[in-house]
Write a protein that holds these residues in place. Structure first.
Motif, short mmCIF file in Angstrom:
data_model
loop_
_atom_site.label_atom_id
_atom_site.label_comp_id
_atom_site.label_asym_id
_atom_site.label_seq_id
_atom_site.Cartn_x
_atom_site.Cartn_y
_atom_site.Cartn_z
N ASP A 103 67.37 -68.11 4.11
CA ASP A 103 67.02 -69.01 3.01
C ASP A 103 66.72 -68.18 1.76
N PRO A 104 67.53 -68.28 0.70
CA PRO A 104 67.33 -67.45 -0.48
C PRO A 104 66.01 -67.74 -1.20
N PHE A 105 65.50 -68.94 -1.07
CA PHE A 105 64.26 -69.30 -1.76
C PHE A 105 63.04 -68.71 -1.06
N ARG A 106 63.02 -68.81 0.25
CA ARG A 106 61.94 -68.16 1.00
C ARG A 106 62.03 -66.65 0.87
N ARG A 107 63.25 -66.13 0.87
CA ARG A 107 63.44 -64.69 0.66
C ARG A 107 62.89 -64.31 -0.71
N GLY A 108 63.10 -65.18 -1.69
CA GLY A 108 62.56 -64.95 -3.03
C GLY A 108 61.04 -64.91 -3.04
N VAL A 109 60.41 -65.83 -2.32
CA VAL A 109 58.94 -65.84 -2.23
C VAL A 109 58.44 -64.50 -1.70
N LEU A 110 59.06 -64.03 -0.61
CA LEU A 110 58.61 -62.78 0.00
C LEU A 110 58.94 -61.57 -0.87
N THR A 111 60.08 -61.58 -1.53
CA THR A 111 60.46 -60.47 -2.40
C THR A 111 59.49 -60.36 -3.58
N ILE A 112 59.18 -61.48 -4.19
CA ILE A 112 58.25 -61.48 -5.33
C ILE A 112 56.85 -61.08 -4.87
N ALA A 113 56.41 -61.63 -3.75
CA ALA A 113 55.08 -61.28 -3.23
C ALA A 113 54.99 -59.79 -2.92
N ARG A 114 56.05 -59.23 -2.33
CA ARG A 114 56.05 -57.81 -2.00
C ARG A 114 55.95 -56.96 -3.28
N ALA A 115 56.71 -57.32 -4.31
CA ALA A 115 56.69 -56.55 -5.56
C ALA A 115 55.32 -56.65 -6.23
N THR A 116 54.73 -57.82 -6.22
CA THR A 116 53.41 -58.01 -6.82
C THR A 116 52.37 -57.20 -6.05
N THR A 117 52.44 -57.25 -4.73
CA THR A 117 51.49 -56.49 -3.91
C THR A 117 51.65 -54.99 -4.14
#
Length: 174
Positions: A144-158
């Motif tokens: 799912d590209p949208f859930r992948r986006g959530v995790l990608t953004i969260a990882r970068a922020t963290t």
């Protein structure tokens, strides 16, 4: 979060309610707008507890303004809340940002460090928004590209926050 923001903004300067509301909205409004029906009861609670003072000043055009000030007890309470944040103040991003906005008022670098170390420990725990049973999923495992986006953004922020935390801790502890 609201009481901490009230105490934090009044630590710097006496403000009337409208200006205080604007400043709190600028800090937290995108997440949780501050309604008068929420702000003014919180102000009254803090006043009743002896943490705030109120002074009436003539209004520029209309009615007199009530200017709020932080008492000595209010300053001490702000520093206590900063030094001893609740677990939710550390783990909830919005509450964390409110705490972080006023952490400079805790003028003891060792106490500031202790708070930052709690956030660091929280961020270093493995986590995910999505799981396969009990196993947290990584962005690369999701179709799912949208859930992948959530995790990608969260990882970068963290990662950005971890870098900032480590740099700031080095500076505070050296």
């Amino acid at each position: 979060m609201l009481e901490l923001a009230i105490l934090g903004f009044l630590y710097d300067a006496a403000l009337h309610g409208y200006e205080l509301r604007k400043r709190i909205a600028a800090l937290t409004g995108h997440v949780k707008p501050v309604a008068e029906s929420t702000l003014y009861p919180a102000i009254k609670r803090l006043e009743k507890a002896g943490l705030l003072g109120r002074e009436t000043q003539p209004g520029a055009v209309a009615a007199p303004r009530h200017v709020l000030t932080l008492t000595a007890e209010g300053r001490a309470e702000l520093r206590r809340r900063l030094a001893e944040p609740d677990a939710a103040d550390i783990s909830d991003e919005n509450r964390w940002f409110t705490l972080l906005a006023f952490l400079r008022h805790l003028d003891n670098p060792a106490l500031q460090s202790a708070v930052l170390r709690r956030r660091l420990a929280f961020l270093e725990e493995p986590t995910s928004f999505f799981h396969d049973g009990d196993r947290p999923l990584r962005a690369e495992e999701l179709d799912d590209p949208f859930r992948r986006g959530v995790l990608t953004i969260a990882r970068a922020t963290t990662r950005a926050e971890l870098g900032w935390l480590r740099t700031t801790l080095d500076a505070l502890e050296s």
